[in-house]
Motif scaffolding. Sequence first.
Motif, PDB file in Angstrom:
ATOM      1  N   TYR A 222       0.053  -1.327   0.313  1.00 60.29           N
ATOM      2  CA  TYR A 222       0.538  -0.137  -0.192  1.00 60.29           C
ATOM      3  C   TYR A 222       0.945   1.307  -0.047  1.00 60.29           C
ATOM      4  O   TYR A 222       0.624   2.185  -1.073  1.00 60.29           O
ATOM      5  N   GLY A 223       2.370   1.064   0.580  1.00 56.94           N
ATOM      6  CA  GLY A 223       2.508   2.798   0.641  1.00 56.94           C
ATOM      7  C   GLY A 223       3.458   2.640  -0.189  1.00 56.94           C
ATOM      8  O   GLY A 223       3.350   4.314  -1.417  1.00 56.94           O
ATOM      9  N   SER A 224       4.064   1.397  -1.396  1.00 55.60           N
ATOM     10  CA  SER A 224       4.554   1.912  -2.758  1.00 55.60           C
ATOM     11  C   SER A 224       3.681   1.872  -3.331  1.00 55.60           C
ATOM     12  O   SER A 224       3.619   3.075  -4.828  1.00 55.60           O
ATOM     13  N   TYR A 225       2.291   1.619  -3.245  1.00 53.55           N
ATOM     14  CA  TYR A 225       0.522   2.267  -4.052  1.00 53.55           C
ATOM     15  C   TYR A 225       0.766   3.470  -4.207  1.00 53.55           C
ATOM     16  O   TYR A 225       0.079   4.642  -5.455  1.00 53.55           O
ATOM     17  N   MET A 262       2.663   0.819 -13.816  1.00 57.69           N
ATOM     18  CA  MET A 262       3.241   0.569 -11.676  1.00 57.69           C
ATOM     19  C   MET A 262       1.905   0.683 -10.676  1.00 57.69           C
ATOM     20  O   MET A 262       1.948  -0.241  -9.856  1.00 57.69           O
ATOM     21  N   SER A 263       1.017   1.953 -11.383  1.00 61.33           N
ATOM     22  CA  SER A 263       0.527   2.250  -9.962  1.00 61.33           C
ATOM     23  C   SER A 263      -0.571   0.861  -9.786  1.00 61.33           C
ATOM     24  O   SER A 263      -1.135   0.911  -8.479  1.00 61.33           O
ATOM     25  N   VAL A 264      -1.198   0.707 -11.288  1.00 68.28           N
ATOM     26  CA  VAL A 264      -2.427   0.189 -11.440  1.00 68.28           C
ATOM     27  C   VAL A 264      -1.830  -1.067 -10.789  1.00 68.28           C
ATOM     28  O   VAL A 264      -2.676  -2.314  -9.953  1.00 68.28           O
ATOM     29  N   ALA A 265      -0.754  -1.750 -11.418  1.00 70.98           N
ATOM     30  CA  ALA A 265      -0.307  -3.286 -10.359  1.00 70.98           C
ATOM     31  C   ALA A 265      -0.018  -3.011  -9.061  1.00 70.98           C
ATOM     32  O   ALA A 265      -0.010  -4.727  -8.671  1.00 70.98           O
ATOM     33  N   LEU A 266       0.407  -2.042  -8.327  1.00 68.80           N
ATOM     34  CA  LEU A 266       0.931  -1.893  -6.784  1.00 68.80           C
ATOM     35  C   LEU A 266      -0.012  -1.944  -6.450  1.00 68.80           C
ATOM     36  O   LEU A 266      -0.536  -2.369  -5.298  1.00 68.80           O
ATOM     37  N   GLY A 267      -1.194  -1.406  -6.933  1.00 71.88           N
ATOM     38  CA  GLY A 267      -2.734  -1.354  -6.407  1.00 71.88           C
ATOM     39  C   GLY A 267      -3.287  -2.446  -6.482  1.00 71.88           C
ATOM     40  O   GLY A 267      -4.408  -3.085  -5.037  1.00 71.88           O
ATOM     41  N   ALA A 268      -2.948  -3.523  -7.209  1.00 69.39           N
ATOM     42  CA  ALA A 268      -4.042  -5.052  -7.588  1.00 69.39           C
ATOM     43  C   ALA A 268      -2.729  -5.822  -6.604  1.00 69.39           C
ATOM     44  O   ALA A 268      -3.971  -6.556  -6.189  1.00 69.39           O
ATOM     45  N   PHE A 270      -2.008  -4.216  -4.022  1.00 70.69           N
ATOM     46  CA  PHE A 270      -2.105  -4.011  -2.062  1.00 70.69           C
ATOM     47  C   PHE A 270      -4.050  -4.827  -2.223  1.00 70.69           C
ATOM     48  O   PHE A 270      -3.731  -5.173  -0.933  1.00 70.69           O
ATOM     49  N   VAL A 271      -4.809  -4.548  -2.342  1.00 69.16           N
ATOM     50  CA  VAL A 271      -5.890  -5.210  -2.722  1.00 69.16           C
ATOM     51  C   VAL A 271      -6.059  -7.151  -2.813  1.00 69.16           C
ATOM     52  O   VAL A 271      -5.812  -7.549  -1.788  1.00 69.16           O
ATOM     53  N   ASP A 272      -5.139  -7.757  -3.529  1.00 67.70           N
ATOM     54  CA  ASP A 272      -4.394  -8.868  -3.174  1.00 67.70           C
ATOM     55  C   ASP A 272      -4.214  -9.419  -1.517  1.00 67.70           C
ATOM     56  O   ASP A 272      -4.666 -10.504  -1.069  1.00 67.70           O
ATOM     57  N   ARG A 273      -3.086  -8.761  -0.661  1.00 67.23           N
ATOM     58  CA  ARG A 273      -2.517  -8.923  -0.059  1.00 67.23           C
ATOM     59  C   ARG A 273      -3.912  -8.320   1.374  1.00 67.23           C
ATOM     60  O   ARG A 273      -3.872  -9.701   1.903  1.00 67.23           O
ATOM     61  N   PHE A 274      -4.668  -7.666   0.912  1.00 63.44           N
ATOM     62  CA  PHE A 274      -5.662  -7.226   2.394  1.00 63.44           C
ATOM     63  C   PHE A 274      -6.050  -7.998   2.439  1.00 63.44           C
ATOM     64  O   PHE A 274      -7.633  -8.341   3.658  1.00 63.44           O
ATOM     65  N   THR A 275      -7.103  -8.372   1.636  1.00 61.59           N
ATOM     66  CA  THR A 275      -8.218  -9.426   1.247  1.00 61.59           C
ATOM     67  C   THR A 275      -7.752 -11.032   1.691  1.00 61.59           C
ATOM     68  O   THR A 275      -8.801 -11.417   1.132  1.00 61.59           O
ATOM     69  N   GLU A 276      -6.078 -10.767   1.766  1.00 58.33           N
ATOM     70  CA  GLU A 276      -6.600 -12.504   1.548  1.00 58.33           C
ATOM     71  C   GLU A 276      -6.752 -13.108   0.415  1.00 58.33           C
ATOM     72  O   GLU A 276      -7.194 -14.386   0.879  1.00 58.33           O
ATOM     73  N   MET A 325      -9.254  -5.673 -12.726  1.00 60.81           N
ATOM     74  CA  MET A 325      -8.638  -6.702 -11.508  1.00 60.81           C
ATOM     75  C   MET A 325      -9.166  -5.675  -9.420  1.00 60.81           C
ATOM     76  O   MET A 325      -9.060  -6.770  -9.207  1.00 60.81           O
ATOM     77  N   GLN A 326      -8.372  -4.580  -9.277  1.00 62.32           N
ATOM     78  CA  GLN A 326      -8.984  -4.751  -7.864  1.00 62.32           C
ATOM     79  C   GLN A 326     -10.296  -4.834  -7.749  1.00 62.32           C
ATOM     80  O   GLN A 326     -10.256  -4.919  -6.525  1.00 62.32           O
TER      81      GLN A 326
END
Length: 668
Positions: A222-225, A262-268, A270-276, A325-326
Amino acid sequence: MPVLLFFLLLFAVPASSQDLHNCEVAHLSDAAEFSLDLGAYACAFADESRALTLEDMLAAKADALFQPVPGNLIDFGFGTARYWVRVRLESTSTDPGQWWVTHDIPVAKLVQVYLVPDGAPEAVQTLLTYRATDPFDARPIPHRHLVSEIALAPQAAATLLIAYSADQATEMPLFVESVPAFVSRTQSETLWIATLTALVLGMGVINTVYLYGLDGRPALAYGSYMLSGVGLLGHFEGYTFQYVWPYAPGFNSIALAVISLMSVALGALFVDRFTETARHAPRLHRAAMATILGLAALAVLSAVLLSLIWFKFLLLAAVVAGTAMQVVLASAALRRGQAGAGTLLIGFGALGASLLVGVVGYLTEGLFKQELAGVAIRLGFLAEATAFSAAIALRIRAARRERDSSLREQLRLSEERLNLSEALRRAEDDRLEASRAADRSREALASAAHDIRQPLTSLQMALSGQGEQRDSVATSLNYLKEIVRVGLEESKAPLGTGDADPVPHGSRERFRAEIILRNIETMFGAEAAEQGTALQVVKCSRELVADPLALMRMVGNLVSNALQHADPPRVLVGCRRSATGLSLEVHDTGSGLAPEELARVTRRGETGAGSGGHGLGLSIVTDLAAEHGLGFEMQSWPGRGTVARICVPDHVPEMPATPLTRPTGEAR
């Protein structure tokens, strides 16, 4: 070259209907605030062969090639031609004048700007020659906007001629300003951009810290995003080329594509990690990873393929797919019932909508100015950061529920064990452990509430210089901070023990009624004006003794209720002296209520006919009046309006058992 010009003229629209003279002359004023959009005065021509020269364009017969710009917006979509733009200028000043012309192009291969004096084409001046390979300091005016300076003698006329080509979008905002007007405009833009970027970055840092404390795994993503989002916002406005990589023009030409991907990739990620997702939906996790890797690969390939039109469309499709995807990941988490997934979905939905605006503007020739897309994307990032703050709050709330459930279970087991003499010591240890866990939970929640105050204070400072809305924003934030303070005091009650002392209902003070009335006028003036309601607040110098926060909440609910549900043409707020004290009154000339409906809507959860509210405003006023020993009554006449009174007695009893008065519905 003359042969090529001949064939172009042969197939061009006749000069009598499409020559340069169809474009009006732009008159330049020496006023300090002068600013003019030149798109309405421009004629343009697309040289697909890219073979015509300046001498060809200065020839008289070249006038037939130029046509007025459709929609007053210079935009040719995606194209590889050389584009020529002409604007006739005439100074209305009696003194020599200087003006700055802004001609921003997102990524231009070559920009050439000339000034041709009327009647003297041989005296053409080259104002600017700028290539995509030039560093930032090659600009004649060192500004994030690409700017040229023109100078005209008194009453002189000239033609501004611009030739440019681009590998990406071809939109060119073109306007002329006096130097003071340019400086004033860009300073205002900088303040707005800096404030919004600081909000996004500040909320991102706070969210990252909270997320790390809650679950450290997605915090880095999330920080990188958020950093990539801030970088994208800075690149939109030209700050990155000016301050970050001024000597890397090659990278600057592909930076928009690289940072966006890269912003869209990092956002995806983050959501993947946050939602497990890897634990709950392995197949969806693999699809998300494939999308992220594809976006990263396209970012690398942009360095060599970005000049190809088909690759540009591929990048746009990839950005849309990554954003989708997000949304899919957040939707899947929402279906699983994960806490915070709903607000996360709203945030990414808002960001996706803003990105869609930018994509549509990028693909659609001349639809709207790209600066509108930049504003939409900045607001989208702010909405996403706000939504994620709400998602963290919901996740903390869910964690609190789990802890409370665990505490209740431990207490139940402790009570059972206390009934057994042989397990007395173990039961006592369990009870003490549960009590300590409850104290830790209370302290953590109180700390979280306290930390929320700092972003509010920072926001108040950031907005303290924002023009006409400054007093309204400051008053609203002070009111909100006071409510947070009361919440912090209430959090001091022991959690889960059942023997907490009663929470005091504020403190009574002696103050002038004018304070309440002035805050009401500040908080609701803009809302009333927007909906066409005349809000009149009558000054009152009387003093009263009451809890100011409670009284402010009561009067605010009454005014808000009048504005939102009565739809009155006029609302009057003031005070009136009575034999027993002072009454604060709210009069409106709205639709009014029947006596039986008036008695019903004062009950919690009851709303009037056609109302979209929640039925809480009047019940809150009634409850606060009962708690603080104040009188509250209402009178309403269908079709004529409503009067609400809050009676503050000179001597307030310590703890009234019931409200002093009840709403009435007498006919006038």
